[in-house]
Design a protein around this motif. Structure first.
Motif, mmCIF file in Angstrom:
data_model
loop_
_atom_site.group_PDB
_atom_site.id
_atom_site.type_symbol
_atom_site.label_atom_id
_atom_site.label_comp_id
_atom_site.label_asym_id
_atom_site.label_seq_id
_atom_site.Cartn_x
_atom_site.Cartn_y
_atom_site.Cartn_z
ATOM 1 N N PRO A 61 -8.552 -5.725 -23.438
ATOM 2 C CA PRO A 61 -8.614 -4.374 -24.012
ATOM 3 C C PRO A 61 -7.486 -4.084 -24.996
ATOM 4 C CG PRO A 61 -8.461 -4.314 -21.599
ATOM 5 C CD PRO A 61 -8.273 -5.728 -22.017
ATOM 6 N N VAL A 62 -7.807 -3.284 -25.987
ATOM 7 C CA VAL A 62 -6.774 -2.693 -26.858
ATOM 8 C C VAL A 62 -6.837 -1.180 -26.663
ATOM 9 C CG1 VAL A 62 -6.953 -4.541 -28.572
ATOM 10 C CG2 VAL A 62 -8.295 -2.452 -28.882
ATOM 11 N N LEU A 63 -5.745 -0.505 -26.968
ATOM 12 C CA LEU A 63 -5.755 0.964 -26.962
ATOM 13 C C LEU A 63 -5.517 1.431 -28.394
ATOM 14 C CD1 LEU A 63 -5.849 3.543 -25.084
ATOM 15 C CD2 LEU A 63 -3.389 3.646 -25.489
ATOM 16 N N ALA A 64 -6.543 2.058 -28.969
ATOM 17 C CA ALA A 64 -6.405 2.601 -30.332
ATOM 18 C C ALA A 64 -5.936 4.049 -30.238
ATOM 19 C CB ALA A 64 -7.748 2.542 -31.034
ATOM 20 N N MET A 65 -4.960 4.398 -31.043
ATOM 21 C CA MET A 65 -4.472 5.780 -31.087
ATOM 22 C C MET A 65 -4.396 6.242 -32.533
ATOM 23 S SD MET A 65 -1.355 5.803 -28.327
ATOM 24 C CE MET A 65 -0.605 4.265 -28.841
ATOM 25 N N GLU A 66 -4.857 7.464 -32.763
ATOM 26 C CA GLU A 66 -4.656 8.101 -34.071
ATOM 27 C C GLU A 66 -3.427 8.978 -33.927
ATOM 28 O OE1 GLU A 66 -7.979 10.387 -35.492
ATOM 29 O OE2 GLU A 66 -6.868 11.101 -37.239
ATOM 30 N N LEU A 67 -2.366 8.605 -34.632
ATOM 31 C CA LEU A 67 -1.087 9.306 -34.503
ATOM 32 C C LEU A 67 -0.856 10.194 -35.708
ATOM 33 C CD1 LEU A 67 1.195 6.358 -33.284
ATOM 34 C CD2 LEU A 67 -0.201 7.932 -31.928
ATOM 35 N N LYS A 68 -0.245 11.352 -35.458
ATOM 36 C CA LYS A 68 0.089 12.258 -36.546
ATOM 37 C C LYS A 68 1.581 12.579 -36.533
ATOM 38 C CE LYS A 68 -0.795 16.743 -38.521
ATOM 39 N NZ LYS A 68 -1.069 18.144 -38.192
ATOM 40 N N ALA A 69 2.195 12.504 -37.689
ATOM 41 C CA ALA A 69 3.597 12.888 -37.878
ATOM 42 C C ALA A 69 3.856 12.902 -39.379
ATOM 43 C CB ALA A 69 4.536 11.890 -37.210
ATOM 44 N N GLU A 70 4.969 13.520 -39.786
ATOM 45 C CA GLU A 70 5.424 13.366 -41.172
ATOM 46 C C GLU A 70 5.677 11.883 -41.416
ATOM 47 O OE1 GLU A 70 5.831 15.078 -44.040
ATOM 48 O OE2 GLU A 70 5.009 16.755 -42.889
ATOM 49 N N SER A 71 5.240 11.361 -42.533
ATOM 50 C CA SER A 71 5.464 9.946 -42.879
ATOM 51 C C SER A 71 5.112 9.019 -41.709
ATOM 52 C CB SER A 71 6.922 9.705 -43.282
ATOM 53 O OG SER A 71 7.314 10.615 -44.265
#
Ligand code: RTP
Ligand code: MG
Length: 143
Positions: A61-71
């Motif tokens: 398994p992989v864990l995909a994450m959509e991350l949000k931050a400045e730059s």
């Protein structure tokens, strides 16, 4: 994306994500098929390490994450450290690849290398999520 070699460390990695000020907009654990892995890593098709990478990334398994931050792209890649975990252990000992990866292939986590890649890669994992009917808002992720 947390890669198969580091999936048992995913709790610590998520702690690190939040401690570094990222928001997680989407998260999904999947086992990639060979075809999906080829699509995800298509920029590397034909390179000498491609088959090794395909075997590794489809091995669990992989864990995909959509991350949000400045730059976010730059900051996440800086948190990852150098591609080779052995180099990371000398050059960036507190990086995720130094802490949780093993070598040039098994290096714990992936990071998009540009905003364009980030858009393509988040679509790859999460575009179908939009089809779900829900009134919920994504936490901290108003774009
Ligand atoms: P990633 O895409 O996974 O975030 O890693 P990266 O940008 O630091 O490195 P990249 O050049 O895009 O390579 C993608 C992944 O392929 C494996 N790799 N193996 N010489 C090798 O054996 C070699 N080079 C790269 C690694 O898993 C690398 O993360
Ligand atoms: Mg890359």
């Amino acid at each position: 994306m947390v890669k198969p070699d580091a999936i048992q460390e995913v709790g610590t990695i998520i702690d690190t994500v939040y401690q570094n000020g990222f928001a997680i907009c989407n998260m999904k654990s999947v086992i990639l098929s060979r075809n999906e892995a080829e699509e995800f890593y298509r920029e590397h098709f034909g390179k000498p390490f491609f088959n090794t990478l395909m075997s590794f990334i489809t091995s669990g398994p992989v864990l995909a994450m959509e991350l949000k931050a400045e730059s976010a792209v730059t900051r996440w890649r800086s948190l990852l450290g150098p591609t080779d975990s052995r180099a990371a252990r000398t050059e960036a000992p507190s990086s995720l690849r130094a802490r949780f990866g093993f070598d040039n292939t098994k290096n714990a986590c992936h990071g998009s290398d540009s905003d364009q890649s980030a858009n393509r890669e988040t679509d790859f994992f999460f575009k179908s999520n939009a089809k779900r009917q829900s009134t919920a808002r994504f936490a901290d992720c108003t774009l």
